[in-house]
Design a protein around this motif. Structure first.
Motif, mmCIF file in Angstrom:
data_model
loop_
_atom_site.group_PDB
_atom_site.id
_atom_site.type_symbol
_atom_site.label_atom_id
_atom_site.label_comp_id
_atom_site.label_asym_id
_atom_site.label_seq_id
_atom_site.Cartn_x
_atom_site.Cartn_y
_atom_site.Cartn_z
ATOM 1 N N THR A 283 8.507 4.517 0.234
ATOM 2 C CA THR A 283 9.610 4.193 -0.665
ATOM 3 C C THR A 283 10.053 5.476 -1.353
ATOM 4 O O THR A 283 9.249 6.134 -2.022
ATOM 5 C CB THR A 283 9.185 3.164 -1.736
ATOM 6 O OG1 THR A 283 8.629 2.020 -1.076
ATOM 7 C CG2 THR A 283 10.366 2.732 -2.579
ATOM 8 N N ALA A 284 11.309 5.833 -1.170
ATOM 9 C CA ALA A 284 11.861 7.012 -1.828
ATOM 10 C C ALA A 284 12.311 6.618 -3.227
ATOM 11 O O ALA A 284 13.111 5.701 -3.399
ATOM 12 C CB ALA A 284 13.046 7.558 -1.029
ATOM 13 N N MET A 285 11.758 7.284 -4.220
ATOM 14 C CA MET A 285 12.079 6.992 -5.613
ATOM 15 C C MET A 285 12.616 8.267 -6.264
ATOM 16 O O MET A 285 12.409 9.363 -5.747
ATOM 17 C CB MET A 285 10.822 6.501 -6.333
ATOM 18 C CG MET A 285 10.163 5.315 -5.624
ATOM 19 S SD MET A 285 8.559 4.902 -6.311
ATOM 20 C CE MET A 285 9.078 3.993 -7.753
ATOM 21 N N LEU A 286 13.270 8.113 -7.386
ATOM 22 C CA LEU A 286 13.763 9.295 -8.096
ATOM 23 C C LEU A 286 12.610 10.203 -8.500
ATOM 24 O O LEU A 286 12.761 11.415 -8.575
ATOM 25 C CB LEU A 286 14.564 8.881 -9.326
ATOM 26 C CG LEU A 286 15.893 8.176 -9.038
ATOM 27 C CD1 LEU A 286 16.541 7.715 -10.323
ATOM 28 C CD2 LEU A 286 16.820 9.078 -8.248
ATOM 29 N N SER A 287 11.452 9.617 -8.734
ATOM 30 C CA SER A 287 10.292 10.394 -9.170
ATOM 31 C C SER A 287 9.482 10.962 -8.000
ATOM 32 O O SER A 287 8.477 11.632 -8.201
ATOM 33 C CB SER A 287 9.382 9.535 -10.044
ATOM 34 O OG SER A 287 8.998 8.366 -9.355
ATOM 35 N N GLY A 288 9.884 10.678 -6.761
ATOM 36 C CA GLY A 288 9.173 11.189 -5.588
ATOM 37 C C GLY A 288 8.869 10.100 -4.585
ATOM 38 O O GLY A 288 9.435 9.010 -4.634
ATOM 39 N N SER A 289 7.953 10.368 -3.682
ATOM 40 C CA SER A 289 7.610 9.444 -2.614
ATOM 41 C C SER A 289 6.440 8.547 -2.994
ATOM 42 O O SER A 289 5.430 9.025 -3.492
ATOM 43 C CB SER A 289 7.236 10.218 -1.347
ATOM 44 O OG SER A 289 8.351 10.888 -0.826
ATOM 45 N N LEU A 290 6.585 7.260 -2.712
ATOM 46 C CA LEU A 290 5.496 6.298 -2.833
ATOM 47 C C LEU A 290 5.128 5.896 -1.418
ATOM 48 O O LEU A 290 5.970 5.417 -0.661
ATOM 49 C CB LEU A 290 5.927 5.070 -3.636
ATOM 50 C CG LEU A 290 4.931 3.912 -3.687
ATOM 51 C CD1 LEU A 290 3.670 4.321 -4.437
ATOM 52 C CD2 LEU A 290 5.564 2.690 -4.335
ATOM 53 N N VAL A 291 3.870 6.113 -1.029
ATOM 54 C CA VAL A 291 3.415 5.804 0.330
ATOM 55 C C VAL A 291 2.274 4.809 0.227
ATOM 56 O O VAL A 291 1.311 5.036 -0.508
ATOM 57 C CB VAL A 291 2.964 7.081 1.080
ATOM 58 C CG1 VAL A 291 2.460 6.734 2.466
ATOM 59 C CG2 VAL A 291 4.111 8.080 1.154
ATOM 60 N N GLU A 292 2.399 3.709 0.979
ATOM 61 C CA GLU A 292 1.387 2.659 0.976
ATOM 62 C C GLU A 292 0.984 2.341 2.408
ATOM 63 O O GLU A 292 1.801 2.411 3.318
ATOM 64 C CB GLU A 292 1.929 1.400 0.310
ATOM 65 C CG GLU A 292 2.323 1.613 -1.141
ATOM 66 C CD GLU A 292 3.080 0.431 -1.707
ATOM 67 O OE1 GLU A 292 2.572 -0.159 -2.663
ATOM 68 O OE2 GLU A 292 4.166 0.137 -1.179
ATOM 69 N N ALA A 293 -0.281 1.976 2.583
ATOM 70 C CA ALA A 293 -0.791 1.538 3.877
ATOM 71 C C ALA A 293 -1.825 0.459 3.628
ATOM 72 O O ALA A 293 -2.663 0.606 2.738
ATOM 73 C CB ALA A 293 -1.413 2.696 4.647
ATOM 74 N N ASN A 294 -1.722 -0.629 4.377
ATOM 75 C CA ASN A 294 -2.688 -1.715 4.262
ATOM 76 C C ASN A 294 -2.800 -2.220 2.823
ATOM 77 O O ASN A 294 -3.881 -2.551 2.349
ATOM 78 C CB ASN A 294 -4.056 -1.241 4.796
ATOM 79 C CG ASN A 294 -5.020 -2.384 5.025
ATOM 80 O OD1 ASN A 294 -4.613 -3.488 5.349
ATOM 81 N ND2 ASN A 294 -6.293 -2.116 4.841
ATOM 82 N N GLY A 295 -1.670 -2.216 2.107
ATOM 83 C CA GLY A 295 -1.648 -2.711 0.730
ATOM 84 C C GLY A 295 -2.210 -1.760 -0.304
ATOM 85 O O GLY A 295 -2.315 -2.100 -1.477
ATOM 86 N N HIS A 296 -2.575 -0.546 0.089
ATOM 87 C CA HIS A 296 -3.125 0.434 -0.840
ATOM 88 C C HIS A 296 -2.174 1.614 -0.999
ATOM 89 O O HIS A 296 -1.580 2.073 -0.024
ATOM 90 C CB HIS A 296 -4.480 0.958 -0.351
ATOM 91 C CG HIS A 296 -5.538 -0.081 -0.343
ATOM 92 N ND1 HIS A 296 -5.850 -0.811 0.781
ATOM 93 C CD2 HIS A 296 -6.350 -0.527 -1.330
ATOM 94 C CE1 HIS A 296 -6.816 -1.662 0.490
ATOM 95 N NE2 HIS A 296 -7.138 -1.514 -0.782
#
Length: 126
Positions: free
Chosen positions: A55-68
């Motif tokens: 997920t690209a956010m104004l504050s940077g990248s949020l990366v999730e895998a397997n719900g974590h």
């Protein structure tokens, strides 16, 4: 920072070799990956669907895998790290885009080769 088990962190890069299809061997690819890419691949391999979500956010990248959460937004630094992690995993055929993207959301799926590399990292075998 990612937290890795001792086996995952200790995978050494062997000499270059190829598999029967002429691709770099599983062991060589496992040794080539940086710790953050290994951690992401291991976490994605735990799920039946093997989904990685960015997920690209104004504050940077949020990366999730397997719900974590693998990578929390932290400005330009996380965007750079995400780009490098993704590049390594896509270049070696360990992840593929699953085509279900939205403007700020991209989803990737682990491939069978990605699962094989994750298994090698986790267990030290093919």
């Amino acid at each position: 920072k990612s937290v890795l088990g001792s086996k995952a962190a200790s995978v050494a890069s062997p000499e270059y070799s190829t598999d029967s299809q002429g691709r770099p061997s599983i062991s060589w690819v496992a040794g080539l990956l940086q710790d953050e890419s290994r951690h992401l691949l291991l976490e994605a391999s735990k799920g039946a669907e093997g989904i990685v979500q960015h997920t690209a956010m104004l504050s940077g990248s949020l990366v999730e895998a397997n719900g974590h959460t693998i990578l929390n937004p932290n400005g330009h630094e996380t965007d750079t790290l995400w780009g490098h992690m993704l590049g390594q995993l896509l270049d070696h055929g360990l992840l593929i885009s699953n085509g279900r993207d939205a403007p700020r959301l991209k989803r990737y799926s682990i491939t069978s080769r990605g699962r094989a590399v994750a298994s090698f990292i986790r267990d030290g075998t093919k």
